[in-house]
Design an enzyme around this catalytic site. Structure first.
Site, PDB file in Angstrom:
ATOM      1  N   LYS A  83      11.756  -5.899  -6.209  1.00 49.19           N
ATOM      2  CA  LYS A  83      12.791  -6.639  -6.929  1.00 49.19           C
ATOM      3  C   LYS A  83      14.048  -6.710  -6.069  1.00 49.19           C
ATOM      4  CE  LYS A  83      13.624  -6.550 -11.942  1.00 49.19           C
ATOM      5  NZ  LYS A  83      13.951  -5.649 -13.066  1.00 49.19           N
TER       6      LYS A  83
HETATM    7  O1  G3P Z   1      16.425  -5.779 -15.080  1.00 47.81           O
HETATM    8  C1  G3P Z   1      16.688  -6.850 -15.926  1.00 47.81           C
HETATM    9  C2  G3P Z   1      16.645  -6.411 -17.359  1.00 47.81           C
HETATM   10  O2  G3P Z   1      15.961  -5.178 -17.493  1.00 47.81           O
HETATM   11  C3  G3P Z   1      18.057  -6.251 -17.907  1.00 47.81           C
HETATM   12  O3  G3P Z   1      17.976  -6.100 -19.300  1.00 47.81           O
HETATM   13  O4  G3P Z   1      18.833  -5.352 -21.502  1.00 47.81           O
HETATM   14  O5  G3P Z   1      19.845  -4.438 -19.372  1.00 47.81           O
HETATM   15  O6  G3P Z   1      20.248  -6.831 -20.047  1.00 47.81           O
HETATM   16  P1  G3P Z   1      19.295  -5.634 -20.092  1.00 47.81           P
END
Ligand code: G3P
Length: 217
Positions: A83
């Site tokens: 990633k």
């Molecule tokens: O890595 C992207 C995703 O996991 C982010 O999610 O909920 O932290 O916005 P969030």
């Protein structure tokens, strides 16, 4: 649509994988930190727990260092996907890693133009971050619809991996808008099977069956 678990918590991933509907896992530095585990052992265990792609994020910000980190991460297991963030340095790292047949997931995507760059850099996955767009008053799922149209116009192989999923409705909408994958936090993933009418209907079936005194075996 494929369903990934957005978590680095091994026990949680094992529990959800038990139901046979987990197609992969995504992690990020925050999820790794939250898990309390060491990075490489944690990723190795996750990769041996699920058959599908497991995203592991670099933390370098310069492309050469991203590539070095990406190659180390890729060496953990065959199902590792590296990633990288949606920056110019991340685009360059994606171009280099994908040319070396290392699968790349470009994350922190908040616009269709970023998704175009990631696809042109050979990304295997693009991660539009829906919830964080919603958090600032935008409509995150509209980005999925836009990227889907653009990728279909171009015949792009890059898979749309909808991330930052905050609700069951998000899962439904990204599926309707054509995401290839939704990566879902455990809290939402566990809700997917639940509906009050299902629970009530099953209770009713079982109560009526009980009255028959019969058994299946
Ligand atoms: O890595 C992207 C995703 O996991 C982010 O999610 O909920 O932290 O916005 P969030």
């Amino acid at each position: 649509m494929k369903l990934f678990v957005d978590s680095a918590d091994i026990a949680t991933i094992e529990k959800l994988n038990h139901f046979g509907v987990v197609d992969g896992v995504t992690t990020n530095p925050t999820l790794i930190a939250r898990s309390g585990g060491e990075l490489f052992p944690t990723l190795k265990t996750i990769c041996s727990t699920v058959d599908g792609p497991v995203s592991a994020q670099v933390v370098a910000t310069q492309s050469d260092a991203m590539v070095r980190e990406g190659e180390k991460l890729a060496g953990i297991a065959e199902n590792i996907v590296v990633k990288v963030p949606m920056t110019w340095e991340g685009v360059r790292a994606c171009s280099i890693l994908s040319a070396r047949n290392i699968h790349v997931n470009v994350t922190l995507c908040f616009s269709a133009n970023q998704a175009i760059l990631a696809a042109n850099a050979g990304a295997s996955f693009i991660s539009p971050i829906l919830g964080r767009l919603d958090d600032i008053g935008n409509e995150g799922v509209a980005l999925i619809e836009s990227i889907r149209a653009i990728y279909d116009n171009a015949g792009t192989a890059t898979e749309i991996l909808a991330a930052s999923i905050r609700s069951q409705l998000h899962v439904t909408l990204v599926a309707e808008y054509g995401a290839d994958v939704a990566t879902i936090p455990p809290r939402v993933f566990e809700q997917l099977s639940h509906h009050p009418l299902t629970d009530a209907g099953l209770a009713s079936f079982l109560a009526d069956w009980e009255k028959t005194g019969m058994s299946i075996g």
